[in-house]
Enzyme design. Structure first.
Site, PDB file in Angstrom:
ATOM      1  N   HIS A   6      35.269  37.822  40.189  1.00 27.81           N
ATOM      2  CA  HIS A   6      36.359  37.054  40.787  1.00 27.81           C
ATOM      3  C   HIS A   6      35.963  35.586  40.936  1.00 27.81           C
ATOM      4  CE1 HIS A   6      38.855  36.019  44.537  1.00 27.81           C
ATOM      5  NE2 HIS A   6      39.712  36.126  43.533  1.00 27.81           N
ATOM      6  N   ASP A  35      41.384  30.791  37.998  1.00 23.42           N
ATOM      7  CA  ASP A  35      42.673  30.227  38.388  1.00 23.42           C
ATOM      8  C   ASP A  35      42.893  28.888  37.695  1.00 23.42           C
ATOM      9  OD1 ASP A  35      43.087  32.094  40.930  1.00 23.42           O
ATOM     10  OD2 ASP A  35      41.063  31.271  41.050  1.00 23.42           O
ATOM     11  N   HIS A  48      41.199  27.038  42.371  1.00 26.65           N
ATOM     12  CA  HIS A  48      42.066  27.996  43.063  1.00 26.65           C
ATOM     13  C   HIS A  48      43.075  27.328  43.987  1.00 26.65           C
ATOM     14  CE1 HIS A  48      43.183  30.702  46.402  1.00 26.65           C
ATOM     15  NE2 HIS A  48      43.260  31.624  45.447  1.00 26.65           N
TER      16      HIS A  48
END
Length: 257
Positions: A6, A35, A48
């Site tokens: 992640h 992201d 992000h």
């Protein structure tokens, strides 16, 4: 259980940086999640938050900075061997593709790209990322996800072969979207699996994500709460996005002995 890094190995390295992604590329995992947003001058950048405040030494909205200005912001990383402060920077999406591409082609590593357009609806983001993935020859290795359902629909409209994942907190909301929209995966919050017998209701991959309360980011040394993978599998989860993929790999190897 398939393991995804992640924002890269984001407990060991600053999130969404080339350093975090490189560390993740070295692991035997399913893929890497990241992201994207757009700079003021239309460049795809990997970050992000909608602001740079939390992860850099700057302040303000990502959309208010040109790419060159974003590159001047510093992200503190591990100190050098002699104790000197070291810094990295916000990467462009091109740089990330260049880094990850060999691992996709040789190892089958996948890339989950979250379009951060649910707060700021960046116009043209879908076209930009689809075209870039095609330019790098990585169309078969990318999954596109968003909390913005219109963006997920638009990706499919522009390229029906593109793989998508719908993001929402409850898995029931993900499943409801999938009933009336073409989507390739459900991406719920790991602690909001509010449907029993999930596997009987969908054959789609269910990739669960967590929050920093339970999985903090570098440079935090706070406790990381590891999930029970067997319990998640029994609940219907097929994949997990985690800041600490290396810990889950160690746990799986230990359980296999």
């Amino acid at each position: 259980m398939k393991i995804w890094a992640h924002r890269g190995c984001s407990y060991a390295w600053p999130e969404n940086t080339l350093e975090a992604f490189y560390a993740a590329c070295k692991l035997p995992i399913e893929g890497i999640e990241l992201d994207i947003q757009l700079s003021k001058d239309g460049r795809l950048v990997v970050i992000h938050d909608e602001t740079v405040n939390r992860t850099t030494d700057g302040s303000g909205s990502v959309a208010e900075f040109t790419f060159r200005e974003l590159r001047c912001l510093r992200i503190q990383t591990h100190p050098s061997k002699d104790g000197q402060k070291c810094f990295t920077s916000i990467p462009s999406m091109e740089e990330v593709f260049e880094l990850i591409r060999p691992y996709c082609l040789k190892k089958g590593l996948l890339l989950n790209i979250e379009l951060k357009n649910n707060v700021i609806p960046y116009e043209g983001m879908e076209d930009k990322i689809l075209n870039m993935a095609k330019q790098f020859g990585l169309e078969d290795y990318v999954i596109y996800s968003s909390f913005n359902p219109d963006s997920v629909r638009l990706i499919k409209e522009k390229n029906p072969a593109a793989r998508t994942g719908i993001l929402a907190s409850p898995v029931s909301a993900c499943l409801e979207f999938a009933k009336s929209n073409p989507v390739d995966a459900l991406h719920p919050y790991v602690k909001n699996l509010d449907i029993t017998d999930l596997r009987a209701k969908t054959g789609l991959p269910v990739r669960a994500w967590n929050v920093k309360t339970y999985e903090p980011f570098y440079p935090s040394k706070d406790f990381v709460e590891l999930q029970d993978l067997e319990e998640l599998e029994n609940a219907g989860v097929t994949d997990i996005f985690t800041n600490v993929p290396e810990r889950y790999l160690n746990e799986e190897r230990t359980n296999a002995l």
